[in-house]
Design an enzyme around this catalytic site. Structure first.
Site, PDB file in Angstrom:
ATOM      1  N   TYR A 219     -13.733 -47.254 -23.913  1.00 38.41           N
ATOM      2  CA  TYR A 219     -14.669 -46.193 -23.536  1.00 38.41           C
ATOM      3  C   TYR A 219     -14.377 -44.923 -24.357  1.00 38.41           C
ATOM      4  O   TYR A 219     -13.227 -44.476 -24.448  1.00 38.41           O
ATOM      5  CB  TYR A 219     -14.602 -45.888 -22.027  1.00 38.41           C
ATOM      6  CG  TYR A 219     -15.394 -44.645 -21.729  1.00 38.41           C
ATOM      7  CD1 TYR A 219     -16.786 -44.663 -21.838  1.00 38.41           C
ATOM      8  CD2 TYR A 219     -14.774 -43.438 -21.453  1.00 38.41           C
ATOM      9  CE1 TYR A 219     -17.522 -43.502 -21.655  1.00 38.41           C
ATOM     10  CE2 TYR A 219     -15.505 -42.274 -21.267  1.00 38.41           C
ATOM     11  CZ  TYR A 219     -16.879 -42.313 -21.375  1.00 38.41           C
ATOM     12  OH  TYR A 219     -17.608 -41.158 -21.218  1.00 38.41           O
ATOM     13  N   CYS A 271     -23.857 -32.718 -15.815  1.00 34.29           N
ATOM     14  CA  CYS A 271     -24.509 -31.593 -15.131  1.00 34.29           C
ATOM     15  C   CYS A 271     -25.563 -30.932 -16.015  1.00 34.29           C
ATOM     16  O   CYS A 271     -25.880 -29.761 -15.830  1.00 34.29           O
ATOM     17  CB  CYS A 271     -23.481 -30.545 -14.722  1.00 34.29           C
ATOM     18  SG  CYS A 271     -22.462 -31.048 -13.358  1.00 34.29           S
ATOM     19  N   LYS A 273     -25.554 -30.587 -19.542  1.00 35.44           N
ATOM     20  CA  LYS A 273     -25.112 -29.856 -20.738  1.00 35.44           C
ATOM     21  C   LYS A 273     -25.894 -30.310 -21.971  1.00 35.44           C
ATOM     22  O   LYS A 273     -26.413 -29.479 -22.720  1.00 35.44           O
ATOM     23  CB  LYS A 273     -23.601 -30.059 -20.940  1.00 35.44           C
ATOM     24  CG  LYS A 273     -23.034 -29.257 -22.113  1.00 35.44           C
ATOM     25  CD  LYS A 273     -21.640 -28.718 -21.820  1.00 35.44           C
ATOM     26  CE  LYS A 273     -20.623 -29.820 -21.578  1.00 35.44           C
ATOM     27  NZ  LYS A 273     -20.194 -30.489 -22.794  1.00 35.44           N
ATOM     28  N   ARG A 386     -23.953 -44.417 -22.485  1.00 35.83           N
ATOM     29  CA  ARG A 386     -24.041 -43.330 -23.474  1.00 35.83           C
ATOM     30  C   ARG A 386     -24.765 -43.769 -24.738  1.00 35.83           C
ATOM     31  O   ARG A 386     -24.905 -44.957 -25.007  1.00 35.83           O
ATOM     32  CB  ARG A 386     -22.621 -42.893 -23.853  1.00 35.83           C
ATOM     33  CG  ARG A 386     -21.797 -42.412 -22.678  1.00 35.83           C
ATOM     34  CD  ARG A 386     -21.514 -40.955 -22.757  1.00 35.83           C
ATOM     35  NE  ARG A 386     -20.954 -40.412 -21.535  1.00 35.83           N
ATOM     36  CZ  ARG A 386     -20.780 -39.124 -21.320  1.00 35.83           C
ATOM     37  NH1 ARG A 386     -21.124 -38.248 -22.232  1.00 35.83           N
ATOM     38  NH2 ARG A 386     -20.270 -38.681 -20.191  1.00 35.83           N
TER      39      ARG A 386
END
Ligand code: SPV
Ligand code: MN
Length: 635
Positions: A219, A271, A273, A386
């Site tokens: 990861y 959050c 960004k 991601r």
């Protein structure tokens, strides 16, 4: 040393190392060739040909797979290796050094012994990739040369998209380079090419030697040395040299008449960004990590990186048009832990369209309704799935992204997930007030997926708690003192995208409303709008927001919406002070005195206002004024 290098490296690759002429580089590579025992070694320079070798190796090794869209590949991490592994991450500290209870440390000697045993022969059957990068722009006061050794072509490929090539920078700096070093081994892999020995996962940061060790994990947050691992080394270096490394985006906010005002912004993971840094109409310098230095009385910022390792969940054509376009068109991009259908297309939670019935994902073969061993439903993609891509070719990439001089920071923003306390946007009363009340007092709720339900608040000063290699008190002191010597002190703002209406359980703002907050902050940073001073900070006037909502979003903004969003929630604000004060009094060693004083001063202001106006106070109860930034003259 020379012998070992000559034995394992081709003549061509040996010459690449020799050209750098830095014994520290030779020593580090030699040490880990000997210890990790790779079958072969490839040394990658900045040449297109070398970089292609890495890209191809990731597919050839089975770590990545091609997709239907040209240039896109996908990768899976082990089902249990989907995020930063805090339990196995530690700062190595010499005996007698204490960083305080919120920072995970391990005795340096023990840690080194442990990880050396794990790394021994860990690259048998693998190729070792030697990579040279530069943190920050090259040829700059900010440049830090970074040397990465890894047996994962996926990691090396990610770094290609995320960091500036640094081989030439190593050559330029030669023997004088103060380098950061990273050794990563993914260790034994299973048939899906994911890490097998997760019990032996380790991430150890040794600030004494500027070295990070990472093993048995893929990861990105654990394995990509230059990301959060280098961040710890840089925070430590900066604290000695008087500059800052922050978990911050860096963006150009575009104001009237072509003016561009640069802002940094710190938000805990997940959050908003990246979506802030990618706001439609603004330009992105960086979305995750910034170095900040004081140069000629100004705060100058650079993006440490050149790409993004963004969360894919929730990206759709309406809320994130630029990312959406990038994810649906040919370009070099790596998707991790999303759903892949038979036609080699990707799906993720929150994407436009229906969820496909089946495919493969981080759990293996997947179908709607699949459950894990704990009987919990497995969604089509992991919430922390991601995508990796470079920023350079995006239409909203800021023209100064690679400037060796960086950009002047004229505003600083902090934000977390907060359903019930802080207003959507608010300027702090002063630098110290901002650092303390917006930065050091930052909290974020762990769950926001279930609307209305209160999440668990986590304390996360400056959103940097996970990455601190120095005591929290010292880190905050560095931030407070960073104001000294500035000719013009940038305003510090707090934002909150996650306020919830208690009656309906729905968010009080749409995701795109943040566009208006940034336009307002841009005007405010240039002293072009007035504010209303409240006990918690300076809030926008309705008259200024209304036209912005119209021009930016085409929305009619009602006084009712404004009042609901910007009323001061005294009770909740007082509870926050109690929580934060308790943490700094009991859990943080050497909290600066001014921090506790600032909390107390805010409590006093809130109590006075409460006595006059009650628990929930509308903006109209406070006095407007101060376009000059002061709270007394009212103009
Ligand atoms: C974060 O979690 O803040 C990230 C991704 O930016 S990671 O690399 O995991 O840190
Ligand atoms: Mn981050």
């Amino acid at each position: 040393m020379e012998e070992i290098l000559k034995k394992k490296l081709s003549e061509k690759d040996y010459a690449k190392i020799e050209k750098i002429g830095n014994p520290e580089v030779d020593k580090f590579i030699t040490k880990y060739i000997e210890l990790c025992n790779p079958d072969s070694v490839f040394v990658c320079t900045d040449s297109k040909e070398d970089i292609k070798y890495i890209r191809d190796a990731a597919v050839k090794n089975g770590e990545e797979h091609k997709m239907a869209i040209d240039g896109h590949t996908y990768h899976f991490d082990n089902y249990l290796d989907q995020a930063r592994d805090k339990a196995h991450t530690a700062i190595l500290v010499p005996k007698g050094v204490e960083l305080g209870e919120s920072i995970d440390t391990k005795d340096r000697d023990e840690g080194l012994k442990d990880v050396m045993e794990i790394l021994k022969d860990s690259m048998k059957g693998h190729e070792m990739y030697v990579r040279f990068f530069c943190l920050g722009p090259t040829n700059s006061k900010f440049s830090i040369p970074a040397l990465q050794l890894t047996d994962s072509a996926f990691v090396a490929h990610n770094e290609d998209l995320l960091y500036r090539q640094g081989y030439e920078e190593f050559v330029r700096q030669g023997k004088n380079a103060k380098i950061f070093k990273f050794i990563h081994s993914q260790g034994e892999l299973d048939e899906r090419k994911t890490c097998k020995n997760l019990d032996k996962r380790r991430i150890y940061i040794d600030t004494e030697e500027n070295t990070v060790y990472s093993a048995n994990t893929q990861y990105g947050g654990n394995s990509i040395g230059l990301k959060k691992l280098a961040m710890r080394l840089a925070i430590k270096r900066g604290s000695k040299e008087g500059w800052l490394t922050e978990h911050m985006l860096l963006m150009g906010v575009h104001g009237p008449k072509g003016r561009v005002t640069y802002f940094t912004g710190a938000f805990p993971s997940a959050c908003g960004k990246t979506s802030t840094a990618m706001l439609d109409g603004e330009t992105i310098v960086g979305d995750d990590i910034s170095y900040l230095k004081k140069i000629n009385g100004e705060i100058i910022g650079v993006n440490v990186e050149r790409g993004m390792f963004g969360i894919i969940q929730g990206i759709n054509s309406k809320d994130d048009p630029i990312q959406w376009k990038a994810l649906n068109n040919p370009r070099e991009i790596i998707l991790s832990n999303v759903l892949i259908t038979e036609d080699k297309k990707a799906h993720w939670i929150g994407k436009n369209g229906d969820v496909p019935a089946k495919g493969i994902n981080h759990s293996g073969d997947w179908f709607v309704g699949k459950k894990d061993a704990k009987d919990k439903e497995i969604k089509c993609s992991h919430p922390n799935a991601r995508f990796t891509m470079s920023l350079d070719t995006l239409e909203n990439c800021d023209k100064n992204i690679h400037s060796p001089e960086g950009v002047t920071v004229s505003g600083i923003v902090y934000g977390g997930r907060d359903s019930d306390t802080c207003v959507p946007v608010e300027e702090s009363l002063s630098w110290t007030h901002g650092i303390v009340m917006k930065g050091a007092a930052l909290e974020s709720e762990t769950t926001a997926a279930t609307l209305g339900q209160e999440g668990v608040r986590e304390f996360n000063p400056m959103s940097n708690l996970d990455f601190l290699p120095i005591p929290i008190g010292e880190y905050i002191k560095n931030n407070i003192e960073f104001e000294n010597g500035l000719k013009k002190v940038p305003p510090i703002f707090g934002v909150n995208y996650f306020l919830v209406d208690k009656e309906t359980g729905k968010f009080l703002n749409e995701k795109t409303d943040k566009k208006v907050w940034y336009k307002w902050m841009e005007l405010r940073a240039n002293k072009e709008v007035e504010v209303i001073e409240t006990p918690t900070g300076k809030i926008p006037k309705y008259e200024d927001l209304k036209p912005l909502f119209k021009s930016v979003l085409g929305k009619d903004y009602s006084p009712e919406a404004y009042n609901k969003q910007f009323m001061i929630r005294v009770k909740e604000s007082l509870s926050k002070i109690d929580r934060i004060k308790k943490i700094y009094e009991t859990k943080v060693k050497d909290a600066p005195k001014v921090l506790l004083e600032t909390l107390e001063a805010q409590r006093k202001r809130l109590l006075e206002a409460q006595a006059k106006h009650g628990d929930y106070i509308l903006p109209e109860k406070f006095v407007a004024g101060g376009s000059c930034g002061c709270s007394c003259c009212g103009h």
